[in-house]
Design a protein around this motif. Structure first.
Motif, PDB file in Angstrom:
ATOM      1  N   GLY A  57       0.801  -1.223   0.000  1.00 29.32           N
ATOM      2  CA  GLY A  57       0.000   0.000   0.000  1.00 29.32           C
ATOM      3  C   GLY A  57       0.830   1.267   0.000  1.00 29.32           C
ATOM      4  N   SER A  62      -0.124   2.792  -5.728  1.00 29.29           N
ATOM      5  CA  SER A  62      -0.805   1.583  -5.272  1.00 29.29           C
ATOM      6  C   SER A  62      -2.274   1.863  -4.988  1.00 29.29           C
ATOM      7  CB  SER A  62      -0.123   1.056  -4.006  1.00 29.29           C
ATOM      8  OG  SER A  62      -0.717  -0.142  -3.602  1.00 29.29           O
ATOM      9  N   SER A  64      -6.144   0.109  -3.373  1.00 30.93           N
ATOM     10  CA  SER A  64      -6.620  -0.812  -2.334  1.00 30.93           C
ATOM     11  C   SER A  64      -6.726  -2.241  -2.857  1.00 30.93           C
ATOM     12  CB  SER A  64      -7.959  -0.341  -1.781  1.00 30.93           C
ATOM     13  OG  SER A  64      -8.933  -0.303  -2.798  1.00 30.93           O
ATOM     14  N   VAL A  67      -3.415  -3.941  -2.291  1.00 33.84           N
ATOM     15  CA  VAL A  67      -3.243  -4.311  -0.885  1.00 33.84           C
ATOM     16  C   VAL A  67      -4.032  -5.580  -0.591  1.00 33.84           C
ATOM     17  CG1 VAL A  67      -3.645  -3.581   1.501  1.00 33.84           C
ATOM     18  CG2 VAL A  67      -2.839  -1.924  -0.199  1.00 33.84           C
ATOM     19  N   MET A  87      -8.482  -1.558   5.588  1.00 33.43           N
ATOM     20  CA  MET A  87      -7.425  -0.562   5.483  1.00 33.43           C
ATOM     21  C   MET A  87      -7.903   0.787   5.991  1.00 33.43           C
ATOM     22  SD  MET A  87      -6.494  -1.559   1.617  1.00 33.43           S
ATOM     23  CE  MET A  87      -7.901  -2.612   1.345  1.00 33.43           C
ATOM     24  N   GLU A  91      -8.174   4.067   0.748  1.00 34.50           N
ATOM     25  CA  GLU A  91      -7.487   4.174  -0.551  1.00 34.50           C
ATOM     26  C   GLU A  91      -6.069   4.702  -0.322  1.00 34.50           C
ATOM     27  OE1 GLU A  91      -6.760   3.153  -3.928  1.00 34.50           O
ATOM     28  OE2 GLU A  91      -8.870   2.924  -3.440  1.00 34.50           O
ATOM     29  N   PRO A  92      -5.042   3.847  -0.453  1.00 33.63           N
ATOM     30  CA  PRO A  92      -3.669   4.276  -0.169  1.00 33.63           C
ATOM     31  C   PRO A  92      -3.113   5.293  -1.166  1.00 33.63           C
ATOM     32  CG  PRO A  92      -3.679   2.040  -1.040  1.00 33.63           C
ATOM     33  CD  PRO A  92      -5.114   2.439  -0.816  1.00 33.63           C
ATOM     34  N   VAL A 103      -3.220  -1.628   7.938  1.00 36.67           N
ATOM     35  CA  VAL A 103      -3.907  -2.791   7.378  1.00 36.67           C
ATOM     36  C   VAL A 103      -4.215  -3.730   8.537  1.00 36.67           C
ATOM     37  CG1 VAL A 103      -3.745  -4.764   5.813  1.00 36.67           C
ATOM     38  CG2 VAL A 103      -2.759  -2.576   5.158  1.00 36.67           C
TER      39      VAL A 103
END
Length: 134
Positions: A57, A62, A64, A67, A87, A91-92, A103
């Motif tokens: 992430g 990246s 989600s 991840v 997470m 949204e990373p 996470v």
């Protein structure tokens, strides 16, 4: 001669009673040890899956789904069933420098037990890993 055979019968009878009393206790201790080791293994697997998800992430660009896929890869490789991956933030890609990304991976103990979840039935193990975006 008669006295010797009575003594032998008594000794055998005493040993049989001791076995009947001790064997169930030893079997339960053995099964409990196996079950505890399985739960330690499950907890370690959840930690690894959460770390791998958080690590992915933090990569630039990246999403989600990346991840989720990385965490699922670790969990399915270790035959973990019924798991959930969450997470924060969801949204990373929206992370800024210095933000933390967490996470959390959880799985029920019963379906992931070696002997049917006698001791841990109804419990859920959960592990979280939080990393800072650099």
């Amino acid at each position: 001669m008669l006295n010797t055979s009575k003594r032998s019968t008594r000794t055998t009878g005493a040993a049989l009673i001791e076995l009947a009393v001790c064997l169930p206790v030893l079997v339960m201790l053995t099964l409990a040890t196996i079950e505890a080791c399985a739960m330690v293994h499950l907890k370690q697997t959840l930690t690894i899956a959460a770390f791998e998800g958080a690590r992915v992430g933090l990569l630039p660009g990246s999403a989600s789904i990346n991840v989720q896929a990385q965490s699922e890869f670790v969990l399915t490789d270790h035959s973990v069933t019924g798991y959930t991956v969450s997470m924060i933030p969801t949204e990373p890609a929206n992370l800024n420098t210095g933000d933390y990304f967490r996470v959390t991976v959880a799985a029920p103990c019963g379906p992931n037990s070696l002997i049917g979840g006698w001791f841990y039935a109804g419990n859920t193990l959960s592990e979280s890993v939080e990393l800072a975006y650099q």
